[in-house]
Design a protein around this motif. Structure first.
Motif, short mmCIF file in Angstrom:
data_model
loop_
_atom_site.label_atom_id
_atom_site.label_comp_id
_atom_site.label_asym_id
_atom_site.label_seq_id
_atom_site.Cartn_x
_atom_site.Cartn_y
_atom_site.Cartn_z
N LEU A 198 103.89 17.29 -8.94
CA LEU A 198 103.42 16.51 -10.22
C LEU A 198 103.60 17.77 -11.14
O LEU A 198 103.61 17.51 -12.59
N ILE A 199 103.34 19.49 -10.99
CA ILE A 199 102.86 20.13 -12.43
C ILE A 199 103.93 20.20 -12.52
O ILE A 199 104.41 20.30 -14.08
N ALA A 200 105.66 20.12 -11.89
CA ALA A 200 106.84 20.15 -12.75
C ALA A 200 107.05 18.67 -12.96
O ALA A 200 108.06 19.55 -14.19
N GLU A 201 106.36 18.13 -12.91
CA GLU A 201 107.07 16.68 -13.46
C GLU A 201 105.27 16.56 -14.78
O GLU A 201 105.73 15.51 -15.30
N GLY A 202 105.64 17.56 -15.31
CA GLY A 202 104.20 17.35 -16.12
C GLY A 202 103.00 16.65 -16.12
O GLY A 202 102.45 16.04 -17.36
N ILE A 203 102.40 16.41 -15.62
CA ILE A 203 101.07 15.43 -14.71
C ILE A 203 100.23 16.48 -14.52
O ILE A 203 100.46 17.61 -14.54
N ARG A 204 99.13 15.97 -15.97
CA ARG A 204 97.96 16.56 -16.50
C ARG A 204 97.04 16.72 -15.21
O ARG A 204 95.82 17.34 -15.40
N PHE A 205 96.80 15.28 -14.77
CA PHE A 205 95.73 15.46 -13.99
C PHE A 205 96.33 14.04 -12.34
O PHE A 205 96.65 13.55 -12.68
N ILE A 206 95.18 14.82 -11.87
CA ILE A 206 94.91 13.26 -10.41
C ILE A 206 93.66 12.89 -10.36
O ILE A 206 92.48 13.63 -10.75
N ILE A 207 93.60 12.62 -9.07
CA ILE A 207 92.32 11.31 -8.95
C ILE A 207 92.06 11.67 -7.45
O ILE A 207 92.79 11.43 -6.53
N LEU A 208 91.51 12.40 -7.03
CA LEU A 208 91.47 12.72 -4.96
C LEU A 208 89.81 12.10 -4.27
O LEU A 208 89.09 12.15 -5.62
N ALA A 209 89.61 11.98 -3.22
CA ALA A 209 88.50 12.21 -2.87
C ALA A 209 87.45 13.05 -2.78
O ALA A 209 88.28 14.36 -2.10
N PRO A 210 86.51 13.02 -2.13
CA PRO A 210 85.51 14.47 -2.42
C PRO A 210 86.12 14.99 -0.74
O PRO A 210 85.90 16.53 -1.04
N SER A 211 86.11 14.11 0.10
CA SER A 211 86.18 15.14 1.32
C SER A 211 87.88 15.32 1.20
O SER A 211 88.00 16.53 2.04
N GLN A 212 88.61 15.71 -0.27
CA GLN A 212 89.78 16.80 0.56
C GLN A 212 89.72 17.82 -0.86
O GLN A 212 90.77 18.51 -0.42
N ALA A 213 88.50 18.13 -1.27
CA ALA A 213 88.11 19.89 -1.61
C ALA A 213 87.70 20.53 -0.47
O ALA A 213 87.65 20.18 0.45
N GLN A 214 88.36 22.40 -0.37
CA GLN A 214 87.94 23.02 0.05
C GLN A 214 86.91 24.07 0.12
O GLN A 214 85.85 23.92 0.70
N ARG A 215 86.84 23.85 -1.14
CA ARG A 215 86.20 25.67 -1.40
C ARG A 215 86.24 25.40 -3.34
O ARG A 215 87.53 24.56 -3.72
N CYS A 216 85.61 25.93 -3.96
CA CYS A 216 85.46 25.83 -5.34
C CYS A 216 84.25 26.95 -6.20
O CYS A 216 83.38 27.59 -5.49
N ARG A 217 84.84 27.51 -7.72
CA ARG A 217 84.21 28.22 -8.08
C ARG A 217 84.64 28.65 -9.35
O ARG A 217 85.85 27.45 -9.71
N PRO A 218 83.64 29.15 -9.75
CA PRO A 218 83.87 28.90 -11.78
C PRO A 218 85.03 29.45 -11.63
O PRO A 218 85.30 30.94 -11.51
#
Length: 894
Positions: A198-218
């Protein structure tokens, strides 16, 4: 490492786009990053249903009374959302809203292709909606792309990943006139290899379900260069902000040989130089409620549910986003497109919420947090992506049926895909400078199969000037690859049983790919494929396993050139009308085949009819062609005897004709069939071999005389027993079924006869009056006798007559305004009196479009100039009859 429970209350730093006091737009939330923003995303998609040989959807009885499921869902969802009503307390139309102008949406390319063919008005409304939303939201349209035919991306090989994205992008650009900023992943299935593509093809964003995230940080800052990670693996991620997802160091983008863009061209990088994509996580609980509770039946309830997700922690901006199947609005939940229309235009603004889309919000609020994803996930399977490859239990019938067939099916198709790659690479190099580039750009042919466009495509990619035979093989190879992609459409695994229509459909794509490989390379892959399918156990005893499903439901659906020729030959008996000429060539399309009729001769002898002809058939898709000779003997009724064989020269053909017509002169069906068998062999075709649509049409034509006789017989029975029927009803006794049926059929027949006459005489007012009076009499009789008129064709005719008459009145009045409007009003009234269930939606839309642009201004002008307003009043009264709220304008005239 901090747990999700320890997340700080303030969950976002101020965006660099935060307005200053000097910003002239500081109070405009469309231009600033302040306030609450709302995005409702609809994923509109239907599995491709086209017969791989005909490039058309055949009739699906389960969708009755509609032709197929696309048509049914279009009636219930796609069109209603393009013309969503806002109603007043009396149920009158106060407004018509194009929901696509406010929804964030993706529409599967295969579905968009169908919409473009089936209802160009709705198709244009969708394109206009994107353009209008882009104009409103600083150039960011509501539409996003979709991976082409809904392949589960983590299960696709690398080349297929890229082709799916590239086809999705190109299809989107050709329709919406711009590059997509975001893309919808089938079932939101994702892994880091997909992110890389997706990055290689220039796509800026996608939409996912909250259950697909593992961890996050600022994100790192000077003050906090190494922020602490928060574990959010239990759907605990805050969905009110976007996140940045960097490629892991082990997935450097330069490592992919398929990447066509450099990091300096279109891939943004972080401070550390890593490529990334931005991700939105929709609000899981609200999205589930939209799909599985009654929250979408009330705009107020929906707004309350969204309001409960607004964070009260004084952050400058936040996005409440929800995502669900677009078919929820109108198909799964009837009438809820009205809820959306009112929410978008009335309810949400009342709360000072700004309706936006993901791209627009991202432009105002770039991510200030980053996220890491779980390894391989999707939104509709709790087991990663096992729903599309394993017996994980998702999609099962309450545990009654297993899904042990899923893994063998996946293995069989993967094996076939790899075999087809070898064929494609070996033979493709003979025709294409770069076979895989040719496949990626083949989407331009799929979108436009005109001869000129295909020729341009081949010229651009060919290694040398291709001969006609080489052009056919080149197109066969590309079609083989198209079907190799279509056979991985996710729907084939989604449900509980392989023999369902979805599983059968992907096997039909596999079968077509097998056949094309054999045509080009002479390889016989079907035996190996069947062996592997035999390991896929079916829940249905009749089939036992996938191999038997293939034999029963797939092989029987294959179409040969001979079958297309037989279809043409038999149907010609009902189309010719004596217009065939030996001196001219007749061209006609039979689905995706062009027929060139080079000779045609018909003779009748008593009850027998014999047709002999010479036909050239050309596939519009692969350009392959065959010269065929046909002979059809119609013995009357349902009995057809058709033979086909290759054209072997004019001399042989002339001898064929002479022998056949000589045999016919004996007026013996047996003798004629014997000669046909001697000349053509034992292979024969009958009415049953015709494609379903035409077979059903001919069946109706053959039956028409019988049905007309029966209608007349029932009418006689009804007339002779009218007094008896009335007596039963008068005394409130149960009417004998035979008499009640006779009354309903007789009145239906009389109604259809009158409607056909009305349709023919619509331009003659006096004749129209007479027909309407007759229809009113029929309606009165039917009401007294409690007859329900079951005439769907009559319903459609009335709706079209009303729409045509209204258009004539509004756009092409012929000077008899008073008469025309009276006729139209009586026509509407009689439509309701006949109790046929007519829909005035199209007429409402036409009237409403003219109300503010034409009718209201004319009324105000007449009022200002103190002119006669009687015509205006009549037009407004007509609006009331159509169910449109015109009270405000009427009150000004009073």
């Amino acid at each position: 490492m901090t747990s999700a429970a320890e997340l700080p209350g303030s969950t976002g730093a101020t965006s660099t786009h935060h307005p200053t006091a000097q910003n002239t737009h500081q109070n405009d939330p469309l231009r600033t990053s302040t306030g609450v923003y709302v995005t409702v995303h609809g994923h509109f998609y239907q599995p491709p249903r086209e017969n791989p040989y005909l490039d058309a959807i055949e009739r699906q009885p389960s969708a009755a009374p509609f032709h197929d499921w696309n048509e049914r869902i279009h009636y219930e969802c796609y069109r209603p959302n393009a013309f969503a009503r806002i109603l007043n307390d009396q149920g009158e139309v106060m407004g018509i809203v194009n929901n696509y102008e406010y929804l964030s949406f993706n529409i599967g390319p295969t579905l968009m292709s169908w919409l473009e063919r089936y209802d160009v008005e709705v198709y244009q409304r969708i394109l206009e909606a994107d353009a209008k939303s882009a104009a409103r939201l600083q150039g960011h349209g509501n539409a996003i792309a979709q991976v082409y035919n809904h392949i589960i991306m983590p299960l696709a090989n690398e080349r297929d990943k890229y082709t799916q994205i590239r086809w999705g992008k190109e299809d989107f650009k050709s329709r919406f006139g711009r590059d997509p900023e975001g893309i919808w992943l089938a079932e939101t299935g994702v892994d880091y290899a997909t992110i890389e593509a997706l990055i290689a093809e220039g796509i800026r964003f996608i939409i996912l379900a909250p259950s697909q995230a593992q961890r996050c940080r600022p994100l790192a800052t000077k003050n906090d260069p190494q922020a602490e990670w928060y574990e959010v693996g239990g759907s605990q991620i805050d969905p009110t902000r976007p996140y940045r997802c960097y490629l892991k160091p082990t997935l450097k983008i330069a490592a992919s040989p398929l990447s066509t863009v450099s990091s300096t061209e279109s891939i943004e990088a972080s401070v550390e130089g890593l490529p990334y994509i931005d991700i939105f996580f929709y609000d899981g609980p609200i999205s589930r409620d939209m799909g599985f509770t009654d929250v979408t039946y009330s705009s107020n309830y929906l707004a309350g549910r969204i309001g409960s997700a607004v964070r009260g922690d004084h952050r400058p901006a936040q996005l409440i986003s929800v995502a669900t199947d677009g078919e929820t609005f109108g198909h799964h939940k009837k009438g809820t497109e009205k809820t959306l229309a009112y929410a978008f235009t009335q309810e949400f603004p009342r709360h000072d919420w700004t309706v936006t889309n993901f791209a627009h919000y991202l432009s105002l609020n770039p991510p200030t947090w980053e996220v890491e994803l779980k390894p391989i996930t999707a939104w509709s399977c709790a087991h990663g992506v096992d729903r599309w490859q394993d017996d994980c239990g998702c999609g099962g019938e309450g545990g009654v049926w297993h899904q042990k067939w899923r893994r063998p099916l996946r293995n069989a198709l993967n094996w076939l895909r790899d075999q087809l790659i070898e064929v494609y690479e070996e033979y493709g190099q003979q025709f294409f400078k770069d076979s895989w580039l040719a496949r990626d750009e083949y989407i331009n042919v799929i979108r436009d199969r005109t001869s000129a466009n295909v020729s341009r495509f081949l010229s651009r990619h060919q290694t040398h000037k291709l001969t006609a035979a080489e052009q056919v093989d080149a197109l066969r190879l590309l079609e083989m690859q198209r079907h190799a992609l279509l056979m991985f459409t996710s729907c084939g695994w989604f449900f509980e049983e392989l023999s369902r229509p979805e599983g059968t459909q992907i096997l039909r794509y596999a079968s077509r790919a097998l056949e094309l490989a054999g045509d080009v390379a002479g390889v016989q892959l079907e035996k190996g494929f069947l062996k592997r399918l035999g390991l896929a156990p079916s829940n249905v005893d009749l089939f036992k396993h996938g191999g038997e499903i293939y034999r029963h439901l797939v092989l029987t659906a294959q179409v040969s050139f001979k079958q297309v020729a037989a279809h043409y030959a038999i149907t010609s008996l009902f189309n010719s009308n004596g217009q065939h000429s030996k001196l001219s060539t007749h061209r006609k399309r039979v689905y995706c085949y062009t027929t060139n009729e080079l000779d045609y001769q018909l003779q009748r002898m008593g009850a027998l009819t014999l047709v002999v002809g010479h036909l050239k058939l050309v596939s519009d898709i692969t350009w392959e062609s065959e010269h065929l000779v046909f002979a059809v003997l119609h013995l009357g009724g349902w009995d057809f005897h058709c033979c086909i064989q290759q054209f072997t020269g004019r001399r042989d053909y002339s001898q064929f004709k002479e022998k056949l017509f000589t045999a016919l002169q004996q007026a013996s069906a047996a003798q004629t069939i014997l000669v046909m068998t001697q000349l053509f062999g034992n292979e024969t075709f009958s009415l049953q071999n015709l494609f379903a649509e035409e077979r059903h049409r001919i069946m109706r034509l053959i039956n028409q005389e019988t049905l007309t006789r029966l209608d007349q017989l029932y009418t006689q029975t009804y007339r002779e027993n009218y007094g008896v029927l009335m007596a039963f009803h008068r005394d409130e006794l149960e009417v004998p079924q035979e008499l009640q049926v006779a009354a309903e059929i007789a009145l239906g027949y009389r109604c259809m006869t009158t409607l056909r006459s009305l349709e023919q005489d619509i331009a003659e007012p006096q004749s129209c009056w007479n027909h309407i009076v007759e229809l009113e009499a029929i309606a009165t009789e039917a009401k007294h006798l409690r007859c329900r008129l079951n005439i769907p064709e009559g319903k459609q005719m009335l709706e079209q007559l009303i729409l045509r008459s209204l258009w004539q009145l509004l756009h092409d009045a012929n000077g008899s305004f008073a008469t025309d409007i009276q006729l139209l009003e009586r026509l509407i009234d009689v439509g309701y009196q006949l109790n046929l269930g007519i829909s005035l939606y199209r007429s409402q839309e036409l009237y409403f479009s003219c109300l503010h642009s034409q009718i209201a201004p004319a009324c105000i002008t007449s009022l200002i100039k103190k002119e006669d307003t009687s015509q205006c009043r009549q037009l407004l009264k007509l609006g009331q009859k159509l169910g449109v709220d015109v009270n405000a304008i009427l009150s000004q005239l009073d």
